[in-house]
Design a protein around this motif. Structure first.
Motif, PDB file in Angstrom:
ATOM      1  N   ASP A 108       0.845  -1.185   0.000  1.00 32.52           N
ATOM      2  CA  ASP A 108       0.000   0.000   0.000  1.00 32.52           C
ATOM      3  C   ASP A 108       0.883   1.239   0.000  1.00 32.52           C
ATOM      4  OD1 ASP A 108      -2.238   1.548  -0.008  1.00 32.52           O
ATOM      5  OD2 ASP A 108      -3.029   0.858   1.910  1.00 32.52           O
ATOM      6  N   ILE A 133     -10.524  -8.096   4.311  1.00 34.21           N
ATOM      7  CA  ILE A 133     -11.470  -7.304   3.527  1.00 34.21           C
ATOM      8  C   ILE A 133     -12.653  -8.191   3.160  1.00 34.21           C
ATOM      9  CG2 ILE A 133     -11.798  -5.945   1.432  1.00 34.21           C
ATOM     10  CD1 ILE A 133      -8.743  -5.541   1.383  1.00 34.21           C
ATOM     11  N   LEU A 157     -18.438  -2.382   2.118  1.00 32.56           N
ATOM     12  CA  LEU A 157     -17.115  -2.954   2.392  1.00 32.56           C
ATOM     13  C   LEU A 157     -16.770  -2.846   3.872  1.00 32.56           C
ATOM     14  CD1 LEU A 157     -14.687  -4.094   0.675  1.00 32.56           C
ATOM     15  CD2 LEU A 157     -13.723  -1.795   0.820  1.00 32.56           C
ATOM     16  N   ALA A 159     -13.248  -3.334   5.720  1.00 26.79           N
ATOM     17  CA  ALA A 159     -11.812  -3.580   5.545  1.00 26.79           C
ATOM     18  C   ALA A 159     -11.081  -3.222   6.836  1.00 26.79           C
ATOM     19  CB  ALA A 159     -11.276  -2.750   4.377  1.00 26.79           C
ATOM     20  N   THR A 166     -10.271   0.048  10.930  1.00 22.57           N
ATOM     21  CA  THR A 166     -10.651   0.267   9.545  1.00 22.57           C
ATOM     22  C   THR A 166      -9.445   0.672   8.702  1.00 22.57           C
ATOM     23  OG1 THR A 166     -12.849   0.982  10.247  1.00 22.57           O
ATOM     24  CG2 THR A 166     -12.168   1.569   8.012  1.00 22.57           C
ATOM     25  N   ARG A 169      -8.206   4.648   3.154  1.00 17.85           N
ATOM     26  CA  ARG A 169      -8.501   4.858   1.736  1.00 17.85           C
ATOM     27  C   ARG A 169      -9.415   3.815   1.113  1.00 17.85           C
ATOM     28  NH1 ARG A 169      -3.063   5.972   1.839  1.00 17.85           N
ATOM     29  NH2 ARG A 169      -2.517   4.114   0.637  1.00 17.85           N
ATOM     30  N   ARG A 170     -10.269   3.207   1.916  1.00 20.53           N
ATOM     31  CA  ARG A 170     -11.244   2.257   1.365  1.00 20.53           C
ATOM     32  C   ARG A 170     -12.643   2.679   1.800  1.00 20.53           C
ATOM     33  NH1 ARG A 170      -6.510  -0.120   1.816  1.00 20.53           N
ATOM     34  NH2 ARG A 170      -5.884  -1.661   0.265  1.00 20.53           N
ATOM     35  N   LYS A 172     -16.464   2.732   2.731  1.00 23.36           N
ATOM     36  CA  LYS A 172     -17.387   1.728   3.236  1.00 23.36           C
ATOM     37  C   LYS A 172     -18.479   1.435   2.225  1.00 23.36           C
ATOM     38  CE  LYS A 172     -20.339   0.497   7.146  1.00 23.36           C
ATOM     39  NZ  LYS A 172     -19.696  -0.824   7.255  1.00 23.36           N
ATOM     40  N   SER A 174     -19.914   2.281  -1.920  1.00 21.47           N
ATOM     41  CA  SER A 174     -19.726   2.860  -3.250  1.00 21.47           C
ATOM     42  C   SER A 174     -20.868   2.404  -4.146  1.00 21.47           C
ATOM     43  CB  SER A 174     -18.374   2.465  -3.851  1.00 21.47           C
ATOM     44  OG  SER A 174     -18.265   1.060  -3.981  1.00 21.47           O
ATOM     45  N   ARG A 199     -14.569   7.950   3.443  1.00 17.71           N
ATOM     46  CA  ARG A 199     -13.265   7.312   3.314  1.00 17.71           C
ATOM     47  C   ARG A 199     -12.210   8.232   3.962  1.00 17.71           C
ATOM     48  NH1 ARG A 199     -11.573   6.658  -2.721  1.00 17.71           N
ATOM     49  NH2 ARG A 199     -11.503   8.930  -2.547  1.00 17.71           N
ATOM     50  N   THR A 244      -8.141  10.820  -4.274  1.00 18.01           N
ATOM     51  CA  THR A 244      -8.233   9.467  -3.766  1.00 18.01           C
ATOM     52  C   THR A 244      -7.161   9.189  -2.728  1.00 18.01           C
ATOM     53  OG1 THR A 244      -6.873   8.674  -5.599  1.00 18.01           O
ATOM     54  CG2 THR A 244      -9.250   8.619  -5.901  1.00 18.01           C
TER      55      THR A 244
END
Length: 263
Positions: A108, A133, A157, A159, A166, A169-170, A172, A174, A199, A244
């Motif tokens: 990452d 995840i 999601l 993750a 948590t 950058r993901r 919850k 979308s 996010r 992002t």
């Protein structure tokens, strides 16, 4: 190596078993054998009903950019290993999937902040331990008449890192939607949009909130001749300002046009 087997009796449901195995050999990293196995059931008694379950392993080595990029490379990172499974049900354009993935030493981009909390850069690294995840994806696709295709999907999601916090950058949630029109001879027009929910730039929902935005893109393709295709695209139609990764702004509205020749 990929193999597929179909099991069916006359007039009965059909079962498809797929298996694959892969061996990756590296000089810079450990070599690894990975594989996948899947089972799909096409049901006879309920028209259009398909159920499936899959399990697989994967081995992801760092790219040249991950290792040696002048701004963010890290030559000390190692590969990540993944175990995942999913189960899904689909019927007449509607599909729901539950997925569960475990990643060891996840690769990452890790942001770096100064003592005052200001972003000063970042680099690629391994998130030590096992990250998990899992989530649910719901999809629906339907034709309206003969010329209009509408596709939608929603993902919820969960993750978490090795400490159960948590992952950064993901989002919850979308949501994606696409509309494709084929009613004009040789022309395809498409409009797609995506909503990204809450996010954060750091684990445990800390740092900068980089979600809660919607973007849209437009595409057009015209098959002028069997060999010539003309295309155009507008990305980020509304000129949305978003990021992002904290500190890295994404492209504003952008226009593209071109042609493809094939012989």
């Amino acid at each position: 190596m990929i193999n597929s087997n179909t099991f069916k009796r006359d007039g009965s449901s059909k079962t498809i078993l797929t298996q694959s195995i892969r061996r990756d050999i590296y000089k810079a990293f450990d070599s690894k054998t990975t594989g996948k196995i899947g089972l799909k059931r096409i049901h006879k008694n309920i028209d259009g009903l398909i159920t499936s379950i899959n399990y697989g392993t994967a081995y992801n080595v760092p790219t040249i950019n991950n290792l040696y990029d002048a701004m963010s490379g890290n030559p000390n990172i190692s590969p990540e290993s993944t175990k995942s499974w999913d189960i899904s049900t689909e019927w007449r354009g509607f599909k729901i999937t539950y997925f569960d993935t475990e990643v060891e030493d996840m690769l990452d981009f890790v942001s770096i902040y100064d003592a005052d909390g200001n972003w000063i850069g970042g680099r690629y690294d391994n998130l030590k331990g096992k990250s998990k995840i899992k989530g649910v994806e719901v999809e629906y696709q339907t034709n309206i008449g003969e010329d209009l295709l509408i596709s939608t999907s929603y993902t919820n999601l969960d993750a978490k890192n090795k400490e159960g916090k948590t992952l950064r950058r993901r989002p919850k949630e979308s949501f994606k939607m696409a509309i494709d029109y084929y009613g004009i001879d040789k022309l395809h027009i498409g409009l797609e949009g995506e909503y990204i929910g809450k996010r954060y730039s750091l684990d445990d929902e800390q740092g900068v909130q980089t979600g809660r935005y919607t973007t849209a893109n437009f595409t057009a393709n015209y098959q002028a001749t069997p060999q010539l295709n003309l295309y155009g695209r507008v990305d980020n139609i509304t000129d949305k300002n978003y990021q992002t990764i904290d500190g890295y702004s994404t492209s504003p509205r952008a226009f593209y046009a071109g042609m493809r020749l094939s012989y």
